[in-house]
Design a protein around this motif. Structure first.
Motif, PDB file in Angstrom:
ATOM      1  N   ILE A  99      46.549  -1.489 -38.911  1.00 12.21           N
ATOM      2  CA  ILE A  99      47.235  -0.753 -37.853  1.00 12.21           C
ATOM      3  C   ILE A  99      46.352  -0.655 -36.627  1.00 12.21           C
ATOM      4  O   ILE A  99      46.796  -0.869 -35.506  1.00 12.21           O
ATOM      5  N   LEU A 100      45.073  -0.338 -36.817  1.00 11.75           N
ATOM      6  CA  LEU A 100      44.159  -0.245 -35.686  1.00 11.75           C
ATOM      7  C   LEU A 100      44.004  -1.582 -34.986  1.00 11.75           C
ATOM      8  O   LEU A 100      43.898  -1.635 -33.773  1.00 11.75           O
ATOM      9  N   CYS A 101      43.977  -2.658 -35.740  1.00 11.73           N
ATOM     10  CA  CYS A 101      43.851  -3.974 -35.124  1.00 11.73           C
ATOM     11  C   CYS A 101      45.028  -4.264 -34.213  1.00 11.73           C
ATOM     12  O   CYS A 101      44.900  -4.972 -33.229  1.00 11.73           O
ATOM     13  N   LEU A 102      46.167  -3.729 -34.541  1.00 10.88           N
ATOM     14  CA  LEU A 102      47.367  -3.969 -33.754  1.00 10.88           C
ATOM     15  C   LEU A 102      47.509  -3.010 -32.581  1.00 10.88           C
ATOM     16  O   LEU A 102      48.375  -3.201 -31.743  1.00 10.88           O
ATOM     17  N   LEU A 103      46.661  -2.004 -32.510  1.00  3.65           N
ATOM     18  CA  LEU A 103      46.790  -0.994 -31.477  1.00  3.65           C
ATOM     19  C   LEU A 103      46.130  -1.475 -30.191  1.00  3.65           C
ATOM     20  O   LEU A 103      45.013  -1.125 -29.863  1.00  3.65           O
ATOM     21  N   ALA A 104      46.809  -2.349 -29.510  1.00  4.60           N
ATOM     22  CA  ALA A 104      46.349  -2.868 -28.231  1.00  4.60           C
ATOM     23  C   ALA A 104      47.523  -2.764 -27.272  1.00  4.60           C
ATOM     24  O   ALA A 104      48.501  -3.479 -27.407  1.00  4.60           O
ATOM     25  N   LEU A 105      47.420  -1.855 -26.343  1.00  2.00           N
ATOM     26  CA  LEU A 105      48.571  -1.550 -25.505  1.00  2.00           C
ATOM     27  C   LEU A 105      48.264  -1.662 -24.024  1.00  2.00           C
ATOM     28  O   LEU A 105      47.170  -1.322 -23.589  1.00  2.00           O
ATOM     29  N   PRO A 106      49.249  -2.102 -23.245  1.00  2.00           N
ATOM     30  CA  PRO A 106      49.092  -1.985 -21.802  1.00  2.00           C
ATOM     31  C   PRO A 106      49.228  -0.508 -21.452  1.00  2.00           C
ATOM     32  O   PRO A 106      50.013   0.218 -22.051  1.00  2.00           O
ATOM     33  N   ALA A 107      48.461  -0.055 -20.524  1.00  4.54           N
ATOM     34  CA  ALA A 107      48.520   1.354 -20.137  1.00  4.54           C
ATOM     35  C   ALA A 107      49.585   1.558 -19.072  1.00  4.54           C
ATOM     36  O   ALA A 107      49.971   0.646 -18.367  1.00  4.54           O
ATOM     37  N   ALA A 108      50.037   2.799 -18.985  1.00  7.19           N
ATOM     38  CA  ALA A 108      50.982   3.169 -17.943  1.00  7.19           C
ATOM     39  C   ALA A 108      50.197   3.334 -16.649  1.00  7.19           C
ATOM     40  O   ALA A 108      49.366   4.209 -16.521  1.00  7.19           O
ATOM     41  N   ALA A 109      50.436   2.461 -15.697  1.00  8.53           N
ATOM     42  CA  ALA A 109      49.645   2.455 -14.471  1.00  8.53           C
ATOM     43  C   ALA A 109      49.869   3.694 -13.611  1.00  8.53           C
ATOM     44  O   ALA A 109      49.160   3.895 -12.648  1.00  8.53           O
ATOM     45  N   GLY A 153      50.219   4.674 -24.340  1.00  6.77           N
ATOM     46  CA  GLY A 153      51.012   4.440 -25.529  1.00  6.77           C
ATOM     47  C   GLY A 153      52.192   5.373 -25.722  1.00  6.77           C
ATOM     48  O   GLY A 153      52.950   5.214 -26.670  1.00  6.77           O
ATOM     49  N   ALA A 154      52.378   6.321 -24.825  1.00  8.64           N
ATOM     50  CA  ALA A 154      53.472   7.292 -24.982  1.00  8.64           C
ATOM     51  C   ALA A 154      54.832   6.607 -25.021  1.00  8.64           C
ATOM     52  O   ALA A 154      55.728   7.041 -25.737  1.00  8.64           O
ATOM     53  N   ASP A 155      54.983   5.529 -24.278  1.00  6.85           N
ATOM     54  CA  ASP A 155      56.261   4.802 -24.238  1.00  6.85           C
ATOM     55  C   ASP A 155      56.422   3.846 -25.422  1.00  6.85           C
ATOM     56  O   ASP A 155      57.510   3.346 -25.656  1.00  6.85           O
ATOM     57  N   GLU A 156      55.338   3.600 -26.132  1.00  8.53           N
ATOM     58  CA  GLU A 156      55.352   2.601 -27.197  1.00  8.53           C
ATOM     59  C   GLU A 156      55.726   3.174 -28.562  1.00  8.53           C
ATOM     60  O   GLU A 156      56.082   2.426 -29.460  1.00  8.53           O
ATOM     61  N   TYR A 157      55.570   4.472 -28.737  1.00 13.45           N
ATOM     62  CA  TYR A 157      55.776   5.103 -30.039  1.00 13.45           C
ATOM     63  C   TYR A 157      56.702   6.304 -29.928  1.00 13.45           C
ATOM     64  O   TYR A 157      56.655   7.041 -28.954  1.00 13.45           O
ATOM     65  N   THR A 158      57.503   6.505 -30.972  1.00 13.19           N
ATOM     66  CA  THR A 158      58.297   7.728 -31.058  1.00 13.19           C
ATOM     67  C   THR A 158      57.350   8.863 -31.473  1.00 13.19           C
ATOM     68  O   THR A 158      56.251   8.593 -31.981  1.00 13.19           O
ATOM     69  N   PRO A 159      57.754  10.104 -31.292  1.00 10.84           N
ATOM     70  CA  PRO A 159      56.904  11.209 -31.756  1.00 10.84           C
ATOM     71  C   PRO A 159      56.589  11.115 -33.250  1.00 10.84           C
ATOM     72  O   PRO A 159      55.478  11.428 -33.672  1.00 10.84           O
ATOM     73  N   GLN A 160      57.536  10.664 -34.047  1.00 10.94           N
ATOM     74  CA  GLN A 160      57.310  10.523 -35.480  1.00 10.94           C
ATOM     75  C   GLN A 160      56.274   9.429 -35.766  1.00 10.94           C
ATOM     76  O   GLN A 160      55.399   9.607 -36.606  1.00 10.94           O
ATOM     77  N   GLN A 161      56.365   8.314 -35.070  1.00  8.23           N
ATOM     78  CA  GLN A 161      55.387   7.242 -35.237  1.00  8.23           C
ATOM     79  C   GLN A 161      53.998   7.697 -34.796  1.00  8.23           C
ATOM     80  O   GLN A 161      53.004   7.372 -35.438  1.00  8.23           O
ATOM     81  N   MET A 162      53.947   8.456 -33.704  1.00  5.84           N
ATOM     82  CA  MET A 162      52.667   8.955 -33.207  1.00  5.84           C
ATOM     83  C   MET A 162      52.028   9.906 -34.215  1.00  5.84           C
ATOM     84  O   MET A 162      50.822   9.864 -34.445  1.00  5.84           O
ATOM     85  N   GLU A 163      52.852  10.729 -34.852  1.00  4.51           N
ATOM     86  CA  GLU A 163      52.348  11.652 -35.871  1.00  4.51           C
ATOM     87  C   GLU A 163      51.790  10.890 -37.075  1.00  4.51           C
ATOM     88  O   GLU A 163      50.730  11.224 -37.607  1.00  4.51           O
ATOM     89  N   ILE A 164      52.489   9.848 -37.496  1.00  2.58           N
ATOM     90  CA  ILE A 164      52.029   9.022 -38.610  1.00  2.58           C
ATOM     91  C   ILE A 164      50.721   8.321 -38.236  1.00  2.58           C
ATOM     92  O   ILE A 164      49.763   8.313 -39.019  1.00  2.58           O
ATOM     93  N   LEU A 165      50.671   7.756 -37.048  1.00  4.08           N
ATOM     94  CA  LEU A 165      49.470   7.071 -36.591  1.00  4.08           C
ATOM     95  C   LEU A 165      48.283   8.032 -36.514  1.00  4.08           C
ATOM     96  O   LEU A 165      47.187   7.705 -36.964  1.00  4.08           O
ATOM     97  N   GLN A 166      48.518   9.230 -35.992  1.00  5.37           N
ATOM     98  CA  GLN A 166      47.463  10.249 -35.928  1.00  5.37           C
ATOM     99  C   GLN A 166      46.934  10.558 -37.335  1.00  5.37           C
ATOM    100  O   GLN A 166      45.723  10.622 -37.552  1.00  5.37           O
ATOM    101  N   GLY A 167      47.824  10.729 -38.288  1.00  8.93           N
ATOM    102  CA  GLY A 167      47.416  11.014 -39.665  1.00  8.93           C
ATOM    103  C   GLY A 167      46.632   9.869 -40.286  1.00  8.93           C
ATOM    104  O   GLY A 167      45.619  10.086 -40.957  1.00  8.93           O
TER     105      GLY A 167
END
Length: 136
Positions: free
Chosen positions: A9-19, A51-65
């Motif tokens: 999951i971390l390897c895949l966490l490469a995101l363009p930022a919100a400019a 990454g706010a636009d890339e993940y739902t709140p539920q996905q963000m919670e799972i990723l945080q955990g």
């Protein structure tokens, strides 16, 4: 097995930022990232750096955990391991966060220093330095 999945999951966490996210200064950016990473507030870093636009709140919670499971102790040290100055206010940077329990997290960013502040154009998080170093 879980550690391997979390690493994937971390390897895949490469995101363009919100400019549109502009830090007033580099010091403000550095303080934000260092504080949040050391406190293992990974979802705050991911959200604010684009990454706010890339993940739902539920996905963000799972990723945080998952990230907290992978890095179970607070990160007590922070430093810039590599920085490459590019032209016209652009730079690449690898920040490293670690503790005495042998947990390491690497953060890669592409930054742009503008008249109105500092913008993070792209970022990645990883517990393995190799994918981050390959970006340089």
């Amino acid at each position: 097995m879980f550690r391997i999945l979390a690493t994937i999951i971390l390897c895949l966490l490469a995101l363009p930022a919100a400019a549109d996210e502009v830090f007033p200064t580099y010091a403000d950016y550095e303080t934000f990232v260092d504080t949040k990473m050391k406190n293992r507030e990974f979802s705050n870093v991911i959200s604010r750096l684009g990454g706010a636009d890339e993940y739902t709140p539920q996905q963000m919670e799972i990723l945080q955990g998952q990230l907290r499971d992978l890095v179970p102790y607070y990160l007590t040290h922070a430093d810039v391991a590599k920085r490459v100055e590019l032209e016209n206010g652009f730079a690449q940077e690898m920040r490293v966060y670690w503790n005495d329990k042998n947990s390491y997290v690497f953060v890669y960013t592409v930054l742009h220093e503008r008249e109105d502040g500092l913008v993070v154009l792209s970022f990645s998080l990883n517990t393995n330095a190799t994918p981050i170093l390959e970006k340089f």
